[in-house]
Design a protein around this motif. Structure first.
Motif, short mmCIF file in Angstrom:
data_model
loop_
_atom_site.label_atom_id
_atom_site.label_comp_id
_atom_site.label_asym_id
_atom_site.label_seq_id
_atom_site.Cartn_x
_atom_site.Cartn_y
_atom_site.Cartn_z
N SER A 245 0.83 -1.21 0.00
CA SER A 245 0.00 0.00 0.00
C SER A 245 0.86 1.26 0.00
CB SER A 245 -0.93 -0.02 1.21
OG SER A 245 -0.19 -0.04 2.41
N VAL A 246 1.98 1.24 0.73
CA VAL A 246 2.88 2.39 0.73
C VAL A 246 3.45 2.61 -0.66
CG1 VAL A 246 5.11 3.24 1.56
CG2 VAL A 246 3.46 2.32 3.18
N PHE A 247 3.88 1.53 -1.32
CA PHE A 247 4.42 1.65 -2.67
C PHE A 247 3.36 2.15 -3.65
CE2 PHE A 247 5.40 -0.24 -6.83
CZ PHE A 247 6.66 0.32 -7.05
N GLY A 248 2.17 1.54 -3.59
CA GLY A 248 1.11 1.96 -4.51
C GLY A 248 0.62 3.36 -4.22
N PHE A 249 0.51 3.71 -2.94
CA PHE A 249 0.03 5.05 -2.60
C PHE A 249 1.04 6.11 -3.02
CE2 PHE A 249 -0.77 8.52 0.45
CZ PHE A 249 -2.11 8.75 0.19
N GLY A 250 2.34 5.78 -2.90
CA GLY A 250 3.36 6.73 -3.35
C GLY A 250 3.25 7.00 -4.85
N ILE A 251 3.03 5.95 -5.63
CA ILE A 251 2.85 6.13 -7.08
C ILE A 251 1.59 6.93 -7.38
CG2 ILE A 251 2.46 4.90 -9.26
CD1 ILE A 251 4.20 2.67 -8.23
N TYR A 252 0.51 6.62 -6.65
CA TYR A 252 -0.76 7.33 -6.86
C TYR A 252 -0.63 8.81 -6.57
CZ TYR A 252 -5.43 9.02 -5.69
OH TYR A 252 -6.57 9.77 -5.59
N VAL A 253 0.00 9.15 -5.45
CA VAL A 253 0.12 10.55 -5.06
C VAL A 253 1.04 11.31 -6.02
CG1 VAL A 253 0.95 12.11 -3.26
CG2 VAL A 253 -0.42 10.13 -2.65
N SER A 254 2.14 10.65 -6.44
CA SER A 254 3.11 11.35 -7.28
C SER A 254 2.69 11.45 -8.74
CB SER A 254 4.47 10.63 -7.19
OG SER A 254 4.34 9.29 -7.65
#
Length: 392
Positions: A245-254
């Protein structure tokens, strides 16, 4: 196929079935709503928790390097591709940097002032741990039997223990260069200790995260599992979901999010709440996986744990008091209803849609109420007969 291989394959299938059942139980118990309520308490506890962490790091002489390491970790999470942060990611990083700078300025003073401030901040942070215990009680289907005067200090001690684990982990992770070499010289390892410490940092952080999850899963609910499991299917599952989730959320936010363009300056706050919500979903799913594995172990031993796990309660003091208060409320409500002409036997009608346990509890009260109503009617008839005789 040999019998041993067949049994091993069957047990493996049984273990795998715990994961889809945990997911179904998550939605049956309104897990999204529970995670949302936990996110509220997490946001309230986040700033006092960071203040306590920075204060404890300042006591260890590592506050500046600790805040710098937290910022580097946020940058790596919000920019997983190695690119510089922009848009919502940059806004969130700026907000975090201002927050950490303000908290670092507050975490100063004498030793006792910092210690007292840390304890006060930890008490506020324990509100999230208390909310998490209520959530796990709901997942276990267990009532809360610990009185408030006992439960809050317990949650506070768990919070202190978790914070100490975090401080020790950060100090070990931040130990490098001349400090690590000096420690290596003291224990007679020299530069070899520096190399070993650098290699051990990533697995050490994962192990400490597993320890924090194990502490939450074991000590917060009002049930007592058979033994403390540092490495359990639930803690490992929660850690994997958190990492993904941290990896996916980082991609989503960026790459895809545009909260700053839509909401302006509060975009960073919305991103923070969303991140807390996703994190709590991962924690609840991990707890449910542990619950399902406990249930599976009980079923394999022949215990009737078909629907719920069968674990002893840590404390049932509050349960008896709540049942007594509920009984008093029912008696008072029944007296008021009968006083105004209600039928005392109305609640005793057969109703298959309701729980039979409640009807059994109402049986003594209904009999007493029926006797009181009958006596009242007979007294009223005697008074009416006496009045009619006197009028004659």
């Amino acid at each position: 196929m040999p019998l041993g291989n067949s049994m091993t394959k069957e047990r493996f299938k049984e273990s795998l079935s715990c994961y889809p059942r945990a997911l179904r139980e998550f939605f049956r118990n309104d897990g999204l709503d529970i995670a949302a309520s936990l996110s509220y308490f997490m946001v309230l506890a986040m700033f006092p928790g960071l203040l306590a962490l920075i204060s404890l790091l300042s006591l260890a002489g590592a506050s500046e390097s600790g805040t710098k390491w937290i910022m580097e970790l946020l940058e790596q999470s919000l920019a997983p591709n190695g690119e510089s942060a922009s848009g919502d990611s940059q806004q969130l990083l700026d907000t975090a940097e201002q927050l950490l700078a303000g908290l670092a300025s507050q975490a100063s003073g004498t030793f006792w002032a910092i210690l007292v401030g840390s304890l006060g901040a930890l008490w506020s942070t324990s509100g999230y741990v208390t909310a998490f215990s209520r959530a796990l009680n709901r997942l276990y289907g267990a009532p809360e039997g610990r009185p408030q005067w006992k439960r809050r200090p317990q949650m506070f001690l768990i919070t202190v223990l978790i914070m100490l684990v975090a401080v020790v982990t950060l100090v070990l992770l931040l130990t490098s260069g001349s400090v690590a070499r000096a420690i290596g010289n003291i224990i007679g390892m020299g530069d070899s200790f520096v190399l070993m410490l650098n290699i051990a940092k990533p697995p050490l952080m994962l192990i400490m995260l597993l320890l924090v999850l194990a502490l939450l899963y074991y000590f917060t609910p009002n049930v007592k599992p058979t033994k403390f499991r540092w490495f359990s299917p639930g803690t490992l599952t929660a850690l994997v979901i958190l990492g993904l989730s941290v990896f996916g959320f980082g991609i989503y936010v960026s790459q895809f999010a545009s909260y700053s363009a839509t909401y302006g300056t509060i975009g960073g706050v919305i991103i923070l709440v969303l991140a807390c919500w996703i994190s709590n979903i991962a924690l609840l799913l991990g707890a449910l996986v542990d619950i399902e594995f406990i249930r599976l172990r009980q079923l394999r031993t022949g215990m009737p744990a078909v629907d719920d796990v069968l674990l002893p309660l840590r404390d049932d003091t509050l349960i008896a008091k709540q049942e007594l208060a509920s009984y008093k409320d029912l008696v008072q409500a029944q007296e008021i209803r009968i006083k105004h002409g209600g039928d005392p036997l109305e609640d005793m009608e057969a109703d298959p849609s309701t729980s039979p346990k409640r009807k059994m509890k109402l049986l003594p009260m209904g009999l007493v109420a029926a006797a009181a109503w009958t006596a009242g009617r007979m007294k009223a008839k005697r008074d009416l007969r006496r009045d009619s005789e006197q009028s004659r």
